[in-house]
Motif scaffolding. Structure first.
Motif, PDB file in Angstrom:
ATOM      1  N   THR A 143       0.851  -1.355   0.194  1.00 18.26           N
ATOM      2  CA  THR A 143       0.076   0.132  -0.052  1.00 18.26           C
ATOM      3  C   THR A 143       0.650   1.163  -0.279  1.00 18.26           C
ATOM      4  O   THR A 143       1.680   1.421   0.756  1.00 18.26           O
ATOM      5  CB  THR A 143      -0.974  -0.031   1.233  1.00 18.26           C
ATOM      6  OG1 THR A 143      -1.913  -1.071   1.101  1.00 18.26           O
ATOM      7  CG2 THR A 143      -1.790   1.245   1.338  1.00 18.26           C
ATOM      8  N   PRO A 144       0.974   2.081  -1.034  1.00 15.63           N
ATOM      9  CA  PRO A 144       1.557   3.225  -1.142  1.00 15.63           C
ATOM     10  C   PRO A 144       1.534   4.209   0.037  1.00 15.63           C
ATOM     11  O   PRO A 144       0.182   4.182   0.859  1.00 15.63           O
ATOM     12  CB  PRO A 144       1.326   3.967  -2.526  1.00 15.63           C
ATOM     13  CG  PRO A 144       0.660   2.713  -3.078  1.00 15.63           C
ATOM     14  CD  PRO A 144      -0.036   1.915  -2.245  1.00 15.63           C
ATOM     15  N   SER A 145       2.086   5.274   0.099  1.00 18.44           N
ATOM     16  CA  SER A 145       2.059   6.318   1.220  1.00 18.44           C
ATOM     17  C   SER A 145       0.706   7.246   0.681  1.00 18.44           C
ATOM     18  O   SER A 145       0.230   7.206  -0.346  1.00 18.44           O
ATOM     19  CB  SER A 145       3.238   7.192   1.063  1.00 18.44           C
ATOM     20  OG  SER A 145       3.270   8.043  -0.266  1.00 18.44           O
ATOM     21  N   VAL A 146       0.459   8.038   1.671  1.00 11.13           N
ATOM     22  CA  VAL A 146      -0.818   8.972   1.563  1.00 11.13           C
ATOM     23  C   VAL A 146      -0.625   9.806   0.322  1.00 11.13           C
ATOM     24  O   VAL A 146      -1.583  10.006  -0.407  1.00 11.13           O
ATOM     25  CB  VAL A 146      -1.118   9.573   2.953  1.00 11.13           C
ATOM     26  CG1 VAL A 146      -2.185  10.627   2.769  1.00 11.13           C
ATOM     27  CG2 VAL A 146      -1.646   8.739   4.114  1.00 11.13           C
ATOM     28  N   GLU A 147       0.608  10.023   0.381  1.00  6.30           N
ATOM     29  CA  GLU A 147       0.961  11.098  -0.700  1.00  6.30           C
ATOM     30  C   GLU A 147       0.618  10.573  -2.223  1.00  6.30           C
ATOM     31  O   GLU A 147       0.280  10.838  -2.859  1.00  6.30           O
ATOM     32  CB  GLU A 147       2.288  11.748  -0.840  1.00  6.30           C
ATOM     33  CG  GLU A 147       2.765  12.760  -1.762  1.00  6.30           C
ATOM     34  CD  GLU A 147       4.115  13.354  -1.526  1.00  6.30           C
ATOM     35  OE1 GLU A 147       4.541  14.255  -2.326  1.00  6.30           O
ATOM     36  OE2 GLU A 147       4.740  12.771  -0.555  1.00  6.30           O
ATOM     37  N   ASP A 148       1.299   9.215  -2.393  1.00  7.28           N
ATOM     38  CA  ASP A 148       1.125   8.469  -3.447  1.00  7.28           C
ATOM     39  C   ASP A 148      -0.262   7.981  -3.947  1.00  7.28           C
ATOM     40  O   ASP A 148      -0.616   8.202  -5.066  1.00  7.28           O
ATOM     41  CB  ASP A 148       2.261   7.450  -3.600  1.00  7.28           C
ATOM     42  CG  ASP A 148       3.578   7.787  -3.844  1.00  7.28           C
ATOM     43  OD1 ASP A 148       4.053   9.089  -3.985  1.00  7.28           O
ATOM     44  OD2 ASP A 148       4.397   6.876  -3.290  1.00  7.28           O
ATOM     45  N   LEU A 149      -0.930   7.914  -2.885  1.00  6.62           N
ATOM     46  CA  LEU A 149      -2.416   7.228  -2.983  1.00  6.62           C
ATOM     47  C   LEU A 149      -3.038   8.619  -3.536  1.00  6.62           C
ATOM     48  O   LEU A 149      -4.187   8.362  -4.341  1.00  6.62           O
ATOM     49  CB  LEU A 149      -2.813   6.894  -1.821  1.00  6.62           C
ATOM     50  CG  LEU A 149      -2.437   5.388  -1.588  1.00  6.62           C
ATOM     51  CD1 LEU A 149      -3.202   5.049   0.031  1.00  6.62           C
ATOM     52  CD2 LEU A 149      -3.179   4.406  -2.535  1.00  6.62           C
TER      53      LEU A 149
END
Length: 529
Positions: A143-149
């Motif tokens: 699961t990517p970071s919040v920024e990447d999501l």
């Protein structure tokens, strides 16, 4: 360290607004039709028809039949192998099928982000009814970071998607918090969003999306027949988790452990919440790192936890305050987030539940039992197998009742350490078969030996059980473990882990809700376990 916070700035959702979609998979259209009927009867809001699972597929004929005869809204997915599906043919032909579904009046189609621009180019300027296009992205590694999501949501929106769908893999349960954050942000910005974390650690994403604003979730018809890892059944969503009643104000509770799927706590607490009209949902929490979990889910939405193997001792250090009894035991099995300041308070309800059940068992085994204020455990040798959190609770409780406590553990040094703390004796577990200083002793297994799936295991040989008048096993899956069966055959009174489970659950429910535990309801529920 990322911490999940939630705040709803948009109008509050009604309960039940999140849709339940049942994936329909099958070799033939006839099998799919049967399963669609089952989905409707089960309470589904829509079905996802997985065209890539068909062995024989005639697009024009079969799509026409499915759409014309539909009894529920339909989402058509034709997932290629490169995105985790079963289709291994030409992509252009695959997209032609989805366009045809739109022309015939499909309610939804799912198009992968990788080909979304190509797909939209091919339908630009065409009148294709009112089909909603879900543009999806799947990450089977992490699961990517919040920024990447957030960037991924923007990319999907830029294609022209009606609905954004992101499915990731939860390597740890804390990964799901990032998905919840994006879900809340998307709801505030009025972006229809499906956000799911796959795998056992991602299960809560499929249940709590109803709280945090997800557009839909997936529930299977049968356990194990899933279109993605970690999907619950629609029956569990509706009957176990009371999914239709989950909304923004619902408080989250759960059982923290590893393993945890064997626990019956969700059945007990969710049934009680529903019965008394309490707005809470109780979920499985497969946790690897307790401290990280509690730091991440610091939101006041997450207000109470049961704690089981192997986290009971670590929980003492993770709490801001620990009840004196739990501190004396050195183990916490219940954590409450205090509403006034958000601090975590640790308690131990294991010892009361277990000791009460064992005392009742001793009295049950006596022809003339009862009638005295002195505990029936007083003066008896009380052998505790295990020096973990549950073992500490049993040893503490037995000592408080005047028993002579002996700790038996695979690692002798741990047994000796606990014995020194409570004032008892210690044994290596390997020596327990030869330990019989007197008859009429009490034995309590607090380890996971004999728990499903390892039901043929037992911590002590059958011949050694003849020295015991009562045997207790904290394991309750199965209810009658090999240890208890052999103890009963040896003439001992047996006390099941289910009796301890009930006793500790009473205390937890009261701490969770501030209401008296519905004991008769709890007993009725456990009769069917």
């Amino acid at each position: 360290m990322f911490q999940f916070t939630s705040s709803f700035c948009s109008p509050i959702m009604r309960k039940s607004e999140t849709l339940i979609c049942v994936p329909i998979m099958g070799d033939s259209i006839d099998i799919m039709k049967i399963n669609i009927n089952k989905a409707k009867l089960a309470g589904a809001d829509l079905v996802e028809i997985r065209l890539d699972s068909l062995k024989i597929f005639h697009p024009s004929q079969h799509l026409n039949t499915l759409i014309k005869d539909r009894i529920l809204p339909q989402l058509f997915t034709y997932r290629p192998k490169w995105e985790g599906g079963m289709y291994d043919g030409d992509d252009n032909k695959r997209l032609d099928v989805l366009r045809l579904a739109m022309e015939l009046g499909a309610d939804y189609v799912d198009v992968e982000l990788q080909v979304a621009d190509q797909f939209y180019d091919s339908i630009r300027g065409k009148t294709l009814n009112k089909t909603k296009v879900i543009v999806s992205s799947h990450n089977y590694q992490h699961t990517p970071s919040v920024e990447d999501l957030g960037k991924l949501v923007a990319r999907i929106q830029a294609t022209g998607a009606d609905i954004v769908k992101i499915a990731t893999t939860a390597v740890e349960i804390t990964d799901v918090a990032r998905m919840f954050q994006i879900m809340v942000d998307s709801q505030v910005r009025c972006v229809p969003f499906i956000g799911l974390a796959m795998g056992d650690r991602g299960l809560i994403s499929r249940i709590l999306c109803a709280k945090f604003g997800g557009y839909l979730t997936f529930g299977t018809l049968e356990s194990g027949v899933v279109s993605a890892p970690g999907q619950p059944t629609i029956k569990d969503l509706l009957d176990l988790y009371n999914f239709r009643q989950v909304g923004p104000d619902t408080k989250v509770y759960g059982i923290i452990g590893k393993p945890v799927s064997h626990s019956k706590s969700p059945i007990l607490h969710n049934g009680a919440f529903k019965s008394v009209g309490f707005d809470g949902v109780y979920v499985f929490l497969l946790v690897d790192d307790l401290a990280n979990f509690l730091r991440t889910y610091s939101s006041t939405d997450f207000v109470g936890f049961s704690v089981t193997i192997p986290h009971k001792e670590a929980a003492v250090k993770c709490c801001d305050e620990v009840d004196p009894v739990a501190k004396s035991i050195g183990a916490v099995n219940c954590i409450i987030r205090r509403p006034t300041d958000g601090k975590l308070i640790g308690y131990n309800t294991d010892y009361v539940g277990a000791i009460s059940a064992i005392e009742d068992g001793v009295l049950r085994g006596r022809l003339n039992g009862g009638g005295t204020a002195v505990s029936p455990l007083a003066g008896k040798i009380f052998v505790v197998i295990g020096a973990g959190g549950a073992g500490k609770a049993l040893a503490y409780g037995a000592k408080e009742k005047g028993a002579r406590v002996v700790i038996a553990n695979r690692t002798y040094d741990r047994a000796r350490e606990l014995a020194d703390v409570i004032g008892g004796d210690a044994l290596a577990l390997a020596d327990l078969d030869n330990y019989h200083p007197e008859d009429g002793m009490i034995l309590a297994n607090t380890t996971s030996i004999g728990m499903q799936p390892n039901v043929d295991e037992t911590p002590i040989s059958k011949h050694a059980l003849k020295s015991y008048s009562l045997v207790f096993d904290a394991v309750y899956t199965p209810k009658m473990t090999r240890l208890l069966k052999e103890a009963e055959e040896s003439g001992a009174t047996v006390v099941t882990g289910l009796e301890m489970f009930l006793g500790q659950a009473y205390g937890q429910f009261e701490k969770f809700t501030g209401m008296p535990a519905p004991k008769q309801l709890f007993k009725k529920i456990t009769e069917n376990l």
